[in-house]
Write a protein that holds these residues in place. Structure first.
Motif, PDB file in Angstrom:
ATOM      1  N   ASP A 117       0.829  -1.211   0.000  1.00  0.00           N
ATOM      2  CA  ASP A 117       0.000   0.000   0.000  1.00  0.00           C
ATOM      3  C   ASP A 117       0.861   1.257   0.000  1.00  0.00           C
ATOM      4  OD1 ASP A 117      -2.355  -1.470   0.054  1.00  0.00           O
ATOM      5  OD2 ASP A 117      -2.427  -1.502   2.256  1.00  0.00           O
ATOM      6  N   LEU A 118       1.953   1.226   0.760  1.00  0.00           N
ATOM      7  CA  LEU A 118       2.843   2.388   0.809  1.00  0.00           C
ATOM      8  C   LEU A 118       3.560   2.598  -0.516  1.00  0.00           C
ATOM      9  CD1 LEU A 118       4.360   1.992   4.387  1.00  0.00           C
ATOM     10  CD2 LEU A 118       2.540   3.525   3.637  1.00  0.00           C
ATOM     11  N   ASP A 119       3.881   1.516  -1.219  1.00  0.00           N
ATOM     12  CA  ASP A 119       4.539   1.637  -2.520  1.00  0.00           C
ATOM     13  C   ASP A 119       3.613   2.259  -3.561  1.00  0.00           C
ATOM     14  OD1 ASP A 119       6.861   0.573  -1.519  1.00  0.00           O
ATOM     15  OD2 ASP A 119       6.429  -1.482  -2.209  1.00  0.00           O
ATOM     16  N   LYS A 120       2.318   1.992  -3.454  1.00  0.00           N
ATOM     17  CA  LYS A 120       1.358   2.591  -4.386  1.00  0.00           C
ATOM     18  C   LYS A 120       1.328   4.107  -4.251  1.00  0.00           C
ATOM     19  CE  LYS A 120      -1.965  -1.177  -4.241  1.00  0.00           C
ATOM     20  NZ  LYS A 120      -3.353  -1.508  -3.859  1.00  0.00           N
ATOM     21  N   ALA A 121       1.549   4.609  -3.044  1.00  0.00           N
ATOM     22  CA  ALA A 121       1.474   6.046  -2.784  1.00  0.00           C
ATOM     23  C   ALA A 121       2.865   6.668  -2.670  1.00  0.00           C
ATOM     24  CB  ALA A 121       0.695   6.304  -1.506  1.00  0.00           C
ATOM     25  N   VAL A 122       3.858   6.055  -3.267  1.00  0.00           N
ATOM     26  CA  VAL A 122       5.229   6.551  -3.311  1.00  0.00           C
ATOM     27  C   VAL A 122       5.777   6.788  -1.896  1.00  0.00           C
ATOM     28  CG1 VAL A 122       6.788   8.170  -4.446  1.00  0.00           C
ATOM     29  CG2 VAL A 122       4.580   7.693  -5.468  1.00  0.00           C
ATOM     30  N   GLY A 123       5.512   5.853  -1.018  1.00  0.00           N
ATOM     31  CA  GLY A 123       6.072   5.900   0.321  1.00  0.00           C
ATOM     32  C   GLY A 123       5.308   6.740   1.333  1.00  0.00           C
ATOM     33  N   VAL A 124       4.234   7.393   0.921  1.00  0.00           N
ATOM     34  CA  VAL A 124       3.445   8.218   1.833  1.00  0.00           C
ATOM     35  C   VAL A 124       2.249   7.400   2.314  1.00  0.00           C
ATOM     36  CG1 VAL A 124       2.088  10.324   2.069  1.00  0.00           C
ATOM     37  CG2 VAL A 124       4.126  10.318   0.629  1.00  0.00           C
ATOM     38  N   ASN A 125       2.043   7.382   3.596  1.00  0.00           N
ATOM     39  CA  ASN A 125       0.897   6.663   4.146  1.00  0.00           C
ATOM     40  C   ASN A 125      -0.326   7.578   4.032  1.00  0.00           C
ATOM     41  OD1 ASN A 125      -0.873   5.024   5.487  1.00  0.00           O
ATOM     42  ND2 ASN A 125       0.533   4.570   7.175  1.00  0.00           N
ATOM     43  N   ILE A 126      -0.903   7.618   2.850  1.00  0.00           N
ATOM     44  CA  ILE A 126      -1.978   8.568   2.548  1.00  0.00           C
ATOM     45  C   ILE A 126      -3.230   8.291   3.371  1.00  0.00           C
ATOM     46  CG2 ILE A 126      -2.926   7.307   0.582  1.00  0.00           C
ATOM     47  CD1 ILE A 126      -2.385  11.068   0.714  1.00  0.00           C
ATOM     48  N   ASN A 127      -3.510   7.026   3.657  1.00  0.00           N
ATOM     49  CA  ASN A 127      -4.681   6.713   4.481  1.00  0.00           C
ATOM     50  C   ASN A 127      -4.528   7.259   5.890  1.00  0.00           C
ATOM     51  OD1 ASN A 127      -6.141   5.407   2.514  1.00  0.00           O
ATOM     52  ND2 ASN A 127      -5.334   3.381   3.019  1.00  0.00           N
ATOM     53  N   LEU A 128      -3.354   7.145   6.441  1.00  0.00           N
ATOM     54  CA  LEU A 128      -3.125   7.647   7.792  1.00  0.00           C
ATOM     55  C   LEU A 128      -3.296   9.162   7.841  1.00  0.00           C
ATOM     56  CD1 LEU A 128      -2.249   7.095  10.709  1.00  0.00           C
ATOM     57  CD2 LEU A 128       0.102   7.457   9.954  1.00  0.00           C
ATOM     58  N   TRP A 129      -2.666   9.877   6.915  1.00  0.00           N
ATOM     59  CA  TRP A 129      -2.740  11.343   6.936  1.00  0.00           C
ATOM     60  C   TRP A 129      -4.139  11.860   6.605  1.00  0.00           C
ATOM     61  CZ3 TRP A 129       0.606  13.716   9.631  1.00  0.00           C
ATOM     62  CH2 TRP A 129       1.892  13.216   9.753  1.00  0.00           C
ATOM     63  N   THR A 130      -4.796  11.227   5.651  1.00  0.00           N
ATOM     64  CA  THR A 130      -6.159  11.637   5.319  1.00  0.00           C
ATOM     65  C   THR A 130      -7.104  11.330   6.476  1.00  0.00           C
ATOM     66  OG1 THR A 130      -5.730  11.189   2.988  1.00  0.00           O
ATOM     67  CG2 THR A 130      -8.028  11.357   3.653  1.00  0.00           C
TER      68      THR A 130
END
Length: 106
Positions: free
Chosen positions: A50-63
């Motif tokens: 999941d982190l690789d899909k978002a280029v290393g950013v945990n987008i679910n956590l931040w959103t």
């Protein structure tokens, strides 16, 4: 206190309760808080794929944290500034204004 006065005060109480119950801040705050918790949990349990899909950013956590903060802001705003019930004569005036010009009034 006459029967009519008691009935009118009871209806005014119900109106105030309905106004507080359907306050838009409660609905928005509740939904954003609920979805914020769900998305934050999805971010906490994210794996490397999941982190690789978002280029290393945990987008679910931040959103999720952003949604949670916004939801809590709305609920805090509701708690600090509760909705005041409308004055007793305001409902009658708005009904007359909605009827439009030329409408016969009692």
């Amino acid at each position: 206190m006459s029967e009519l006065q008691r009935e009118v005060s009871e209806l005014e109480g119900r109106s105030a309760t309905a106004a507080r119950l359907f306050d838009i801040r409660r609905i928005i705050g509740g939904l954003f808080t609920l979805y914020g918790v769900i998305v934050t949990l999805a971010g906490v349990t994210a794996d490397d794929a999941d982190l690789d899909k978002a280029v290393g950013v945990n987008i679910n956590l931040w959103t999720g944290l952003g949604m949670l903060a916004l939801g809590l802001f709305f609920l805090g705003w509701l708690w600090l500034r509760p909705t005041a019930p409308p004055p007793p004569g305001a409902e009658d005036e708005t009904a007359e204004d909605a009827a439009g010009p030329g409408t016969p009034r009692d």
